[in-house]
Write a protein that holds these residues in place. Structure first.
Motif, mmCIF file in Angstrom:
data_model
loop_
_atom_site.group_PDB
_atom_site.id
_atom_site.type_symbol
_atom_site.label_atom_id
_atom_site.label_comp_id
_atom_site.label_asym_id
_atom_site.label_seq_id
_atom_site.Cartn_x
_atom_site.Cartn_y
_atom_site.Cartn_z
ATOM 1 N N PRO A 26 -3.123 -5.440 3.441
ATOM 2 C CA PRO A 26 -4.109 -4.380 4.131
ATOM 3 C C PRO A 26 -5.503 -5.042 4.374
ATOM 4 C CG PRO A 26 -3.883 -4.009 1.946
ATOM 5 C CD PRO A 26 -2.980 -5.301 1.976
ATOM 6 N N ARG A 38 0.468 -0.713 -4.898
ATOM 7 C CA ARG A 38 1.539 -0.670 -3.874
ATOM 8 C C ARG A 38 2.787 -1.118 -4.299
ATOM 9 N NH1 ARG A 38 -0.820 -0.253 1.326
ATOM 10 N NH2 ARG A 38 -3.241 -0.253 1.263
ATOM 11 N N GLU A 39 3.872 -0.400 -3.581
ATOM 12 C CA GLU A 39 5.211 -0.629 -3.751
ATOM 13 C C GLU A 39 5.960 -1.063 -2.693
ATOM 14 O OE1 GLU A 39 7.476 1.618 -7.149
ATOM 15 O OE2 GLU A 39 8.652 2.497 -5.212
ATOM 16 N N GLU A 40 6.717 -2.095 -2.651
ATOM 17 C CA GLU A 40 7.602 -2.251 -1.567
ATOM 18 C C GLU A 40 9.116 -2.402 -1.976
ATOM 19 O OE1 GLU A 40 6.526 -2.982 1.402
ATOM 20 O OE2 GLU A 40 4.474 -2.847 0.685
ATOM 21 N N ARG A 78 6.207 -3.725 -7.358
ATOM 22 C CA ARG A 78 4.757 -3.325 -7.140
ATOM 23 C C ARG A 78 4.040 -4.474 -7.314
ATOM 24 N NH1 ARG A 78 4.217 2.035 -7.250
ATOM 25 N NH2 ARG A 78 1.939 1.792 -7.199
ATOM 26 N N ASP A 104 -7.642 -1.336 -4.215
ATOM 27 C CA ASP A 104 -6.882 -0.253 -4.351
ATOM 28 C C ASP A 104 -6.383 0.126 -2.855
ATOM 29 O OD1 ASP A 104 -8.989 1.158 -3.178
ATOM 30 O OD2 ASP A 104 -9.139 2.399 -4.949
ATOM 31 N N GLY A 105 -6.697 -0.493 -1.844
ATOM 32 C CA GLY A 105 -6.362 -0.141 -0.588
ATOM 33 C C GLY A 105 -7.541 0.137 0.279
#
Length: 229
Positions: free
Chosen positions: A185, A169-171, A144, A157-158
């Motif tokens: 982003p 966010r998680e990858e 995250r 927050d995007g």
């Protein structure tokens, strides 16, 4: 503390012996619970052996002998250490079955090791970040991450900057040293000079999670949108 049951089944092969087939080949745990094994064999059970394993060797720890000639046994024992183990079961004819048990109570470690930049309003801003997650026991699962403006205590927050530090966010990652890489982003970078950090928190496949930490600090300059681009 949780418990997990391992079941080893026997299949008749010929008239006088049985070949084992393990119901599960491998299991990973995030604690050290009592291990219960239900055993069944047509000609009788002999023993259970517990071995500690590594990439290059195995070390015998102890054995438990069953009450022959009973064909069904229930055994319970404790794996009180962190690591990788091999549980081997033998019937009276010497036929083996085995199961790999991984006990991992340690949180993984996440890293940021690369940042790419692009031009925006006459200054350099990040466009991509990349890194890895190190977990040598059960393997890395996810990272995250978030961007924190230390100058104003805001996080992206995007869609907008919000108060405080957050990891929105998680990858996914994979393997003992899982790589991850993301394009940032469309961040609405502030026009002013700002001191920033990329924060990350890693997790592994058994659910151990690391405390969030600042993994990469950087700064952006005052914007000058009269410059190019």
């Amino acid at each position: 503390m949780s418990s997990r049951t391992f079941i080893v089944l026997a299949a008749l092969a010929g008239l006088l012996k049985a070949d084992y087939a393990a119901a599960q080949e491998s299991v990973r745990l995030s604690s050290t619970p009592p291990v219960a094994i239900g055993l069944s064999d047509f000609i009788g059970l002999d023993r259970v052996e517990v071995w500690r394993t590594s990439a290059s060797s195995e070390t015998f720890l102890y054995a438990m002998f069953t009450q022959k000639p009973l064909t069904v046994q229930n055994l319970s024992f404790q794996l009180a250490e962190v690591g990788t183990f091999r549980v081997r079961v033998f019937d009276a004819a010497g036929n083996p079955a085995s199961m790999r048990v991984v006990i991992d109570t340690q949180a993984p470690t996440g890293f940021v090791d690369r940042m790419e930049w692009s031009q925006s309003c006459g200054r350099q801003v990040p466009s991509r970040i990349a890194g890895s997650v190190q977990d040598d026991v059960s393997g890395a699962q996810a990272i995250r991450w978030g961007i924190h403006d230390r100058s104003a205590d805001l996080s992206w927050d995007g869609t907008s900057w919000v108060s405080g530090m957050s990891l929105p966010r998680e990858e996914p990652v994979s393997g003992p040293a899982g790589r991850w890489e993301v394009e940032l982003p469309r961040v609405a970078w502030p026009d002013r000079h700002a001191e920033m950090s990329v924060w990350i928190s890693a997790s592994d496949v058994v659910g151990n999670g690391a405390i969030a930490r600042a993994a990469w600090d950087f700064s952006i300059a005052d914007a000058d949108c009269r410059a190019s681009p």
